[in-house]
Design a protein around this motif. Structure first.
Motif, PDB file in Angstrom:
ATOM      1  N   THR A   1       0.462  -0.982   0.093  1.00 38.13           N
ATOM      2  CA  THR A   1      -0.237   0.056  -0.138  1.00 38.13           C
ATOM      3  C   THR A   1       0.793   1.632  -0.307  1.00 38.13           C
ATOM      4  N   THR A   2       0.407   2.157  -0.104  1.00 38.94           N
ATOM      5  CA  THR A   2       0.738   3.598  -0.770  1.00 38.94           C
ATOM      6  C   THR A   2       0.737   4.558  -0.188  1.00 38.94           C
ATOM      7  N   PHE A   3       0.756   5.152   1.175  1.00 39.84           N
ATOM      8  CA  PHE A   3      -0.183   6.721   1.270  1.00 39.84           C
ATOM      9  C   PHE A   3       0.699   7.798   0.802  1.00 39.84           C
ATOM     10  N   SER A   4       1.493   7.990   0.590  1.00 49.28           N
ATOM     11  CA  SER A   4       2.324   8.729  -0.110  1.00 49.28           C
ATOM     12  C   SER A   4       2.233   9.172  -1.823  1.00 49.28           C
ATOM     13  N   THR A   5       2.229   7.980  -2.205  1.00 48.11           N
ATOM     14  CA  THR A   5       1.338   7.712  -3.687  1.00 48.11           C
ATOM     15  C   THR A   5       0.252   8.746  -4.053  1.00 48.11           C
ATOM     16  N   PHE A   6      -0.961   8.231  -3.009  1.00 51.51           N
ATOM     17  CA  PHE A   6      -1.718   8.429  -3.071  1.00 51.51           C
ATOM     18  C   PHE A   6      -2.478   9.713  -2.631  1.00 51.51           C
ATOM     19  N   GLY A   7      -1.053  10.557  -1.959  1.00 52.07           N
ATOM     20  CA  GLY A   7      -1.296  11.878  -1.352  1.00 52.07           C
ATOM     21  C   GLY A   7      -0.806  12.657  -2.653  1.00 52.07           C
ATOM     22  N   MET A   8       0.563  12.196  -3.249  1.00 47.34           N
ATOM     23  CA  MET A   8       0.820  12.806  -4.708  1.00 47.34           C
ATOM     24  C   MET A   8      -0.565  12.942  -5.821  1.00 47.34           C
ATOM     25  N   GLU A   9      -1.211  12.136  -6.007  1.00 44.93           N
ATOM     26  CA  GLU A   9      -1.906  11.606  -6.947  1.00 44.93           C
ATOM     27  C   GLU A   9      -3.344  12.832  -6.777  1.00 44.93           C
ATOM     28  N   MET A  10      -3.866  13.034  -5.397  1.00 46.70           N
ATOM     29  CA  MET A  10      -4.960  13.363  -4.765  1.00 46.70           C
ATOM     30  C   MET A  10      -3.818  15.220  -5.114  1.00 46.70           C
ATOM     31  N   PHE A  11      -2.973  15.255  -4.771  1.00 42.16           N
ATOM     32  CA  PHE A  11      -2.744  16.548  -4.840  1.00 42.16           C
ATOM     33  C   PHE A  11      -2.642  17.419  -6.230  1.00 42.16           C
ATOM     34  N   THR A  12      -1.910  16.520  -7.726  1.00 45.65           N
ATOM     35  CA  THR A  12      -2.253  16.353  -8.683  1.00 45.65           C
ATOM     36  C   THR A  12      -3.714  16.676  -9.685  1.00 45.65           C
TER      37      THR A  12
ATOM     38  N   LEU B   1      -5.905  18.043  -7.939  1.00 48.17           N
ATOM     39  CA  LEU B   1      -6.547  19.131  -7.174  1.00 48.17           C
ATOM     40  C   LEU B   1      -5.572  21.268  -8.352  1.00 48.17           C
ATOM     41  N   ARG B   2      -4.599  20.330  -8.660  1.00 51.68           N
ATOM     42  CA  ARG B   2      -3.188  21.582  -9.331  1.00 51.68           C
ATOM     43  C   ARG B   2      -3.920  21.220 -10.328  1.00 51.68           C
ATOM     44  N   GLU B   3      -4.730  20.396 -11.246  1.00 50.12           N
ATOM     45  CA  GLU B   3      -4.820  20.046 -12.254  1.00 50.12           C
ATOM     46  C   GLU B   3      -6.366  21.173 -12.224  1.00 50.12           C
ATOM     47  N   GLU B   4      -7.276  21.491 -11.451  1.00 53.17           N
ATOM     48  CA  GLU B   4      -7.837  21.555 -10.806  1.00 53.17           C
ATOM     49  C   GLU B   4      -9.450  20.902 -11.548  1.00 53.17           C
ATOM     50  N   ASN B   5      -9.388  19.452 -11.174  1.00 51.60           N
ATOM     51  CA  ASN B   5     -10.315  18.305 -11.345  1.00 51.60           C
ATOM     52  C   ASN B   5     -10.693  17.840  -9.757  1.00 51.60           C
ATOM     53  N   TYR B   6     -11.857  18.580  -9.786  1.00 54.60           N
ATOM     54  CA  TYR B   6     -11.998  18.478  -8.475  1.00 54.60           C
ATOM     55  C   TYR B   6     -13.137  17.864  -7.860  1.00 54.60           C
ATOM     56  N   ALA B   7     -14.309  17.389  -9.644  1.00 59.30           N
ATOM     57  CA  ALA B   7     -14.761  16.326  -9.166  1.00 59.30           C
ATOM     58  C   ALA B   7     -14.361  15.262  -8.841  1.00 59.30           C
ATOM     59  N   MET B   8     -12.704  14.562  -9.758  1.00 59.56           N
ATOM     60  CA  MET B   8     -12.223  13.107  -9.584  1.00 59.56           C
ATOM     61  C   MET B   8     -11.555  13.608  -8.271  1.00 59.56           C
ATOM     62  N   PHE B   9     -10.850  14.410  -7.624  1.00 57.39           N
ATOM     63  CA  PHE B   9     -10.425  14.392  -6.485  1.00 57.39           C
ATOM     64  C   PHE B   9     -11.293  13.722  -5.703  1.00 57.39           C
ATOM     65  N   PHE B  10     -12.357  14.679  -5.547  1.00 59.73           N
ATOM     66  CA  PHE B  10     -13.301  14.180  -4.545  1.00 59.73           C
ATOM     67  C   PHE B  10     -13.694  12.824  -4.165  1.00 59.73           C
ATOM     68  N   ARG B  11     -13.871  12.374  -5.719  1.00 56.70           N
ATOM     69  CA  ARG B  11     -14.448  10.490  -6.046  1.00 56.70           C
ATOM     70  C   ARG B  11     -13.202   9.655  -5.719  1.00 56.70           C
ATOM     71  N   TYR B  12     -12.581  10.480  -5.794  1.00 54.95           N
ATOM     72  CA  TYR B  12     -11.219   9.113  -6.026  1.00 54.95           C
ATOM     73  C   TYR B  12     -10.352   9.367  -4.101  1.00 54.95           C
ATOM     74  N   THR B  13     -10.738  10.711  -3.584  1.00 55.37           N
ATOM     75  CA  THR B  13     -10.399  10.804  -2.094  1.00 55.37           C
ATOM     76  C   THR B  13     -11.468   9.760  -1.167  1.00 55.37           C
ATOM     77  N   GLY B  14     -12.242  10.204  -1.482  1.00 54.49           N
ATOM     78  CA  GLY B  14     -13.899   9.641  -0.665  1.00 54.49           C
ATOM     79  C   GLY B  14     -13.680   7.956  -0.707  1.00 54.49           C
ATOM     80  N   GLY B  15     -13.549   7.885  -1.816  1.00 57.02           N
ATOM     81  CA  GLY B  15     -13.931   5.924  -2.187  1.00 57.02           C
ATOM     82  C   GLY B  15     -12.932   6.153  -1.755  1.00 57.02           C
ATOM     83  N   SER B  16     -11.706   5.954  -1.745  1.00 58.17           N
ATOM     84  CA  SER B  16     -10.186   5.591  -1.461  1.00 58.17           C
ATOM     85  C   SER B  16     -10.616   5.641  -0.122  1.00 58.17           C
TER      86      SER B  16
END
Length: 123
Positions: free
Chosen positions: A77-88, A90-105
């Protein structure tokens, strides 16, 4: 020294398997990091199962917990990669996918841990 070797072997195996699964499933065309999501969910399921078994009449030895729980699940498992993907996202302003990915995970990870724990009670 034996304990460190068990953690090392489990961690290396888990890391290598995570690399293979994530490399295969994290497509450049998809905005959802399915490989990372899958390994984190499977790791939650396995760790919940191991902890449940260990609490049930001590049916999992300390060495197995070090090899699989600390080593394999820790490397897999990898929390650091998860954190980087969430940041990416957000940086890309893909808020809907951010909330789906973060909440789903988080939600599915918690449910998978509980499912693993529950499944261990059947053994």
């Amino acid at each position: 020294m034996k304990h460190l070797l068990l953690i090392f072997l489990g961690g290396g195996t888990g890391s290598a398997l995570r690399y293979l699964i994530s490399g295969y499933l994290n497509s450049s065309e998809s905005q959802f990091y399915f490989g990372t999501f899958l390994v984190n969910i499977l790791g939650c399921l396995l760790l919940g199962f191991l902890v449940g078994l260990s609490l049930k009449e001590n049916s999992v030895s300390g060495e197995v917990m070090l090899l699989l729980g600390v080593g394999f699940c820790g490397g897999f498992t990898t929390f650091s990669t998860f954190g980087m993907e969430m940041f990416t996202l957000l940086r890309e302003e893909n808020y809907a996918m951010f909330f789906r990915y973060t909440g789903g995970s988080l939600i599915i990870g918690l449910l998978s841990t509980a499912l693993g724990f529950w499944l261990s009670r059947s053994f």
